[in-house]
Design an enzyme around this catalytic site. Sequence first.
Site, PDB file in Angstrom:
ATOM      1  CD  GLU A 102      11.134  -7.520   5.801  1.00  0.00           C
ATOM      2  OE1 GLU A 102      11.767  -8.449   6.356  1.00  0.00           O
ATOM      3  OE2 GLU A 102      10.512  -6.654   6.424  1.00  0.00           O
ATOM      4  CG  ASP A 110      -0.112 -17.650   8.548  1.00  0.00           C
ATOM      5  OD1 ASP A 110       0.901 -17.763   9.259  1.00  0.00           O
ATOM      6  OD2 ASP A 110      -1.264 -17.564   9.021  1.00  0.00           O
ATOM      7  N   PRO A 139       0.792  -1.227   0.000  1.00  0.00           N
ATOM      8  CG  PRO A 139      -0.088  -1.081   2.138  1.00  0.00           C
ATOM      9  CD  PRO A 139       0.555  -2.046   1.187  1.00  0.00           C
ATOM     10  CG  ASN A 140      -0.240   4.232   1.347  1.00  0.00           C
ATOM     11  OD1 ASN A 140      -1.237   4.785   0.889  1.00  0.00           O
ATOM     12  ND2 ASN A 140      -0.261   3.603   2.504  1.00  0.00           N
ATOM     13  CE1 TYR A 196       9.008   4.925   2.945  1.00  0.00           C
ATOM     14  CE2 TYR A 196       7.404   6.709   2.974  1.00  0.00           C
ATOM     15  CZ  TYR A 196       7.906   5.531   3.508  1.00  0.00           C
ATOM     16  OH  TYR A 196       7.305   4.959   4.605  1.00  0.00           O
ATOM     17  CB  ALA A 239       1.461  -0.006   6.217  1.00  0.00           C
ATOM     18  CG  ASN A 287       8.381  -2.075   0.174  1.00  0.00           C
ATOM     19  OD1 ASN A 287       7.869  -2.186   1.289  1.00  0.00           O
ATOM     20  ND2 ASN A 287       8.941  -0.953  -0.260  1.00  0.00           N
ATOM     21  NE  ARG A 308       4.019   6.461   1.703  1.00  0.00           N
ATOM     22  CZ  ARG A 308       4.262   5.236   2.102  1.00  0.00           C
ATOM     23  NH1 ARG A 308       4.719   4.337   1.251  1.00  0.00           N
ATOM     24  NH2 ARG A 308       4.049   4.870   3.343  1.00  0.00           N
ATOM     25  CG  HIS A 337      11.245  -2.416   4.269  1.00  0.00           C
ATOM     26  ND1 HIS A 337       9.866  -2.369   4.195  1.00  0.00           N
ATOM     27  CD2 HIS A 337      11.540  -3.550   4.935  1.00  0.00           C
ATOM     28  CE1 HIS A 337       9.364  -3.436   4.804  1.00  0.00           C
ATOM     29  NE2 HIS A 337      10.364  -4.174   5.256  1.00  0.00           N
ATOM     30  CG  LEU A 338      11.573   2.312  -1.195  1.00  0.00           C
ATOM     31  CD1 LEU A 338      10.221   2.966  -1.392  1.00  0.00           C
ATOM     32  CD2 LEU A 338      12.468   2.542  -2.389  1.00  0.00           C
ATOM     33  CB  SER A 339      12.623   4.105   4.930  1.00  0.00           C
ATOM     34  OG  SER A 339      11.608   3.249   5.424  1.00  0.00           O
ATOM     35  NE  ARG A 351      10.088   5.691   8.637  1.00  0.00           N
ATOM     36  CZ  ARG A 351       9.158   5.538   7.691  1.00  0.00           C
ATOM     37  NH1 ARG A 351       9.316   4.613   6.760  1.00  0.00           N
ATOM     38  NH2 ARG A 351       8.101   6.307   7.672  1.00  0.00           N
ATOM     39  CG  HIS A 379       5.422  -2.455  10.027  1.00  0.00           C
ATOM     40  ND1 HIS A 379       6.722  -2.901  10.046  1.00  0.00           N
ATOM     41  CD2 HIS A 379       5.409  -1.399   9.155  1.00  0.00           C
ATOM     42  CE1 HIS A 379       7.459  -2.131   9.240  1.00  0.00           C
ATOM     43  NE2 HIS A 379       6.679  -1.230   8.693  1.00  0.00           N
ATOM     44  NE  ARG A 433       6.972   3.998  10.020  1.00  0.00           N
ATOM     45  CZ  ARG A 433       5.902   4.123   9.220  1.00  0.00           C
ATOM     46  NH1 ARG A 433       5.587   3.165   8.374  1.00  0.00           N
ATOM     47  NH2 ARG A 433       5.156   5.201   9.260  1.00  0.00           N
TER      48      ARG A 433
HETATM   49  C1  DQA Z   1       8.341   0.906   3.709  1.00  0.00           C
HETATM   50  C2  DQA Z   1       8.466   1.073   5.234  1.00  0.00           C
HETATM   51  C3  DQA Z   1       7.128   0.828   5.908  1.00  0.00           C
HETATM   52  O1  DQA Z   1       7.273   1.001   7.320  1.00  0.00           O
HETATM   53  C4  DQA Z   1       6.099   1.803   5.413  1.00  0.00           C
HETATM   54  O2  DQA Z   1       4.836   1.512   5.981  1.00  0.00           O
HETATM   55  C5  DQA Z   1       6.016   1.873   3.934  1.00  0.00           C
HETATM   56  C6  DQA Z   1       7.244   1.798   3.156  1.00  0.00           C
HETATM   57  C7  DQA Z   1       9.640   1.247   2.969  1.00  0.00           C
HETATM   58  O3  DQA Z   1       9.787   0.838   1.827  1.00  0.00           O
HETATM   59  O4  DQA Z   1      10.503   1.947   3.522  1.00  0.00           O
HETATM   60  O5  DQA Z   1       4.953   2.094   3.379  1.00  0.00           O
HETATM   61  O6  DQA Z   1       8.042  -0.454   3.435  1.00  0.00           O
END
Ligand code: DQA
Length: 144
Positions: free
Chosen positions: A100, A89, A11-12, A24, A79, A76, A19, A102-104, A109, A82, A113
């Site tokens: 896995e 599962d 999401p997002n 990011y 959210a 990725n 964003r 993540h950008l950040s 944080r 978490h 998270r």
């Molecule tokens: C994220 C980190 C997550 O905590 C956050 O909810 C995101 C982006 C990242 O790529 O840094 O939406 O997955």
Amino acid sequence: MPSTLYILNGPNLNLLGTREPEIYGTTTLAEIEAACVEKARGHGLSVTFRQTNHEGTLVDWLHEAHVAGAKAVIINAAAYTHTSVALLDAGKAITPPVIEVHLSDPETREDFRHLSYIGMAAVACIKGKGLGSYIEAIDAAAAL
Ligand code: DQA
């Protein structure tokens, strides 16, 4: 040998570029996709690259990667990382290894998270490098 990588985004992430750029960056998801396709091609791998804002759709795509015999899934989960036991599962239920990304770096944080459910089903976690997290994950997947 399976030769497709599934690269799944939660999401997002469709809003990347505008964003929270201070967290990011300004690279768009389309730019990440193009760089991933290029990087994977260098390893002789094809890419199925997707984004959804819906948890169950991510679950369905993990199942699809399994049925398709993907070489690996790079995810990725944003959210849902978490919150989602369903993704954990699904990650445990499938054969392709899960990486896995993540950008950040969520560890640096907010406390909420710091927990990653999908991470409990993943063979590696690459984070904090922006687009570079995806690129490193492709190298890691190619080496599996
Ligand atoms: C994220 C980190 C997550 O905590 C956050 O909810 C995101 C982006 C990242 O790529 O840094 O939406 O997955």
